[in-house]
Enzyme design. Structure first.
Site, PDB file in Angstrom:
ATOM      1  N   ASP A 107       0.797  -1.224   0.000  1.00  0.00           N
ATOM      2  CA  ASP A 107       0.000   0.000   0.000  1.00  0.00           C
ATOM      3  C   ASP A 107       0.836   1.285   0.000  1.00  0.00           C
ATOM      4  O   ASP A 107       0.396   2.312   0.492  1.00  0.00           O
ATOM      5  CB  ASP A 107      -0.927  -0.008   1.236  1.00  0.00           C
ATOM      6  CG  ASP A 107      -2.059   1.005   1.104  1.00  0.00           C
ATOM      7  OD1 ASP A 107      -2.419   1.350  -0.027  1.00  0.00           O
ATOM      8  OD2 ASP A 107      -2.568   1.469   2.140  1.00  0.00           O
ATOM      9  N   CYS A 161     -21.843 -10.130  -4.264  1.00  0.00           N
ATOM     10  CA  CYS A 161     -22.660  -9.078  -3.631  1.00  0.00           C
ATOM     11  C   CYS A 161     -24.153  -9.236  -3.935  1.00  0.00           C
ATOM     12  O   CYS A 161     -24.991  -8.867  -3.109  1.00  0.00           O
ATOM     13  CB  CYS A 161     -22.199  -7.694  -4.088  1.00  0.00           C
ATOM     14  SG  CYS A 161     -20.596  -7.200  -3.434  1.00  0.00           S
ATOM     15  N   CYS A 164     -27.556  -7.202  -2.564  1.00  0.00           N
ATOM     16  CA  CYS A 164     -27.278  -6.574  -1.259  1.00  0.00           C
ATOM     17  C   CYS A 164     -26.636  -5.214  -1.426  1.00  0.00           C
ATOM     18  O   CYS A 164     -25.738  -5.029  -2.247  1.00  0.00           O
ATOM     19  CB  CYS A 164     -26.347  -7.478  -0.442  1.00  0.00           C
ATOM     20  SG  CYS A 164     -25.817  -6.753   1.120  1.00  0.00           S
ATOM     21  N   CYS A 167     -23.815  -2.029   2.636  1.00  0.00           N
ATOM     22  CA  CYS A 167     -22.663  -1.129   2.781  1.00  0.00           C
ATOM     23  C   CYS A 167     -22.981   0.268   2.259  1.00  0.00           C
ATOM     24  O   CYS A 167     -22.521   1.270   2.806  1.00  0.00           O
ATOM     25  CB  CYS A 167     -21.438  -1.701   2.075  1.00  0.00           C
ATOM     26  SG  CYS A 167     -21.651  -2.012   0.311  1.00  0.00           S
ATOM     27  N   CYS A 171     -23.764   4.078   5.040  1.00  0.00           N
ATOM     28  CA  CYS A 171     -22.770   5.167   5.039  1.00  0.00           C
ATOM     29  C   CYS A 171     -23.358   6.446   5.638  1.00  0.00           C
ATOM     30  O   CYS A 171     -24.340   6.985   5.125  1.00  0.00           O
ATOM     31  CB  CYS A 171     -22.285   5.440   3.613  1.00  0.00           C
ATOM     32  SG  CYS A 171     -21.046   6.770   3.564  1.00  0.00           S
ATOM     33  N   CYS A 187     -16.238  10.754   2.473  1.00  0.00           N
ATOM     34  CA  CYS A 187     -15.994   9.550   3.274  1.00  0.00           C
ATOM     35  C   CYS A 187     -15.357   9.920   4.621  1.00  0.00           C
ATOM     36  O   CYS A 187     -14.384  10.675   4.674  1.00  0.00           O
ATOM     37  CB  CYS A 187     -15.073   8.624   2.483  1.00  0.00           C
ATOM     38  SG  CYS A 187     -14.486   7.202   3.411  1.00  0.00           S
ATOM     39  N   CYS A 214     -13.456   4.954   9.637  1.00  0.00           N
ATOM     40  CA  CYS A 214     -14.849   4.527   9.735  1.00  0.00           C
ATOM     41  C   CYS A 214     -14.943   3.119   9.165  1.00  0.00           C
ATOM     42  O   CYS A 214     -14.407   2.853   8.092  1.00  0.00           O
ATOM     43  CB  CYS A 214     -15.752   5.482   8.947  1.00  0.00           C
ATOM     44  SG  CYS A 214     -17.491   5.015   8.925  1.00  0.00           S
ATOM     45  N   CYS A 217     -19.211   0.548   6.527  1.00  0.00           N
ATOM     46  CA  CYS A 217     -19.504  -0.200   5.299  1.00  0.00           C
ATOM     47  C   CYS A 217     -18.854  -1.581   5.321  1.00  0.00           C
ATOM     48  O   CYS A 217     -19.385  -2.539   4.764  1.00  0.00           O
ATOM     49  CB  CYS A 217     -19.103   0.588   4.053  1.00  0.00           C
ATOM     50  SG  CYS A 217     -17.342   0.922   3.878  1.00  0.00           S
ATOM     51  N   CYS A 221     -21.103  -5.983   6.090  1.00  0.00           N
ATOM     52  CA  CYS A 221     -21.060  -6.946   4.980  1.00  0.00           C
ATOM     53  C   CYS A 221     -21.472  -8.335   5.469  1.00  0.00           C
ATOM     54  O   CYS A 221     -20.875  -8.865   6.409  1.00  0.00           O
ATOM     55  CB  CYS A 221     -19.656  -7.000   4.383  1.00  0.00           C
ATOM     56  SG  CYS A 221     -19.512  -8.183   3.026  1.00  0.00           S
TER      57      CYS A 221
END
Length: 344
Positions: A107, A161, A164, A167, A171, A187, A214, A217, A221
């Site tokens: 990352d 997914c 659904c 998420c 938010c 966000c 946060c 989301c 799941c």
């Protein structure tokens, strides 16, 4: 290393300015879209997922105005450092086993980890734009090993997914423009971590007591039902960061902040921006017991801290029982003076 249309989607995201302050996303876009432009010798990419699932529900603190909520990923050591050391060891083993050179990334380089993880068969990018795994839900850190040898890829996993959209619905700031599309500028993770200036008033109430990141989301799941809490000691939450008291955090000076968050990703935020976030949580608490500390922070050397102290005091001074606070503290000349200056 085929990442499908991810490069095109990145260009659209940037063209709309949805990256906000994250200017680094505009740099080296070509390398981000194509791993061979980052390292021309790369012929294969190994994607590693590390489970960091929490022991407790990450949303359980949100209703308690006296404590702050720190994102699960930041409740212990900085995962970049934890993973990089391990990836280097693994990369050395891979190089010895199959030959060729390796490079490892966690990352930090211009690489699109999530599309690569999807191509490698670790999971799929969910509607919240993060990777979802059938085994680990939404709780995987990703690391990459670039190798100079070709090898056959794993089978990709079908998107699970369906219809659904939990998420998207949860938010707090409505940061999802559409499924699979995030506007980072709305966000809470971006606002509390990446954003360097004042947080817009329209987002402050929605932040609640989220003081660093946060997880809403991720936490809702349905695939998380298969996740198991990480057994990795360096990724398991520190006890003092599971439910930290806002009254303690608000008193941190620079040295105390650095000491508390040594080795933590929170440290890179800096004390002033962290206290900015804490003051927003304090304002949202509507708790008059915080007023003494707010008055101290009204005199802070940092502009951003003073501004949020004013906002927090406005939230609390609008309460009916605020006059009780003033009556109780009339004998405290310093507080009374600051309060009168602020009211005037």
């Amino acid at each position: 290393s085929d990442i499908g249309d991810a490069g095109q989607k990145l260009s659209e995201f940037l063209a709309r300015g949805r990256q906000g302050d994250m200017k680094w996303m505009l740099e080296k876009v070509d390398r981000r879209k194509d791993p061979k432009k980052l390292w021309p010798l790369v012929r294969g990419i190994i994607v590693v997922g590390v489970n960091y699932a929490p022991e407790v529900d990450p949303l359980q603190n949100l209703s308690d105005g006296n404590i702050g909520t720190v994102s699960v990923y930041a409740r212990n050591r900085d995962y970049h450092k934890v993973l990089k050391g391990r990836l280097k060891q693994l990369g050395g083993w891979v190089s010895a086993a199959i030959g060729g050179d390796v490079k490892v990334f966690v990352d930090t380089a211009p690489v699109m980890e999530k599309p690569l993880a999807e191509a490698a068969g670790l999971g799929w990018q969910g509607k919240h734009t993060n990777l979802v795994s059938r085994e680990f839900g939404s709780w995987l850190f990703l690391g990459l090993i670039f190798v100079t040898r070709e090898f056959s890829s794993g089978e990709t996993i079908k998107n699970g997914c369906g219809t659904c959209q939990r998420c998207l619905d949860i938010c707090p700031t409505k940061a999802f423009v559409a499924p699979y599309q995030l506007d980072a500028r709305r966000c809470i993770s971006y606002l509390t971590i990446e954003h360097k200036g004042h947080i817009k008033k329209e987002f402050r109430a929605a932040m609640g007591n989220r003081i660093f990141g946060c997880d809403d989301c991720l936490a809702v799941c349905p695939w998380n039902k298969y996740a198991r809490a990480t057994r990795d000691a360096k990724l398991t939450a520190r006890e003092d960061l599971v439910a930290p008291e806002l009254s303690v955090l608000a008193k941190l000076d620079d040295q105390a902040f650095r000491s508390l968050f040594v080795g933590s990703p929170v440290k890179r935020l800096g004390r002033d921006r962290f206290i900015r976030n804490v003051l927003i949580a304090i304002g949202n608490s509507k708790n008059i017991d915080f007023v003494d500390q707010i008055l101290i922070l009204l005199r802070d050397k940092s502009d951003i801290v003073r501004a949020m102290a004013v906002w927090a005091l406005k939230q609390i001074s609008s309460l009916k029982d605020f006059n009780k606070y003033k009556d109780k503290h009339l004998n405290n000349e310093k507080n009374e003076q600051v309060l009168q200056e602020w009211i005037n």
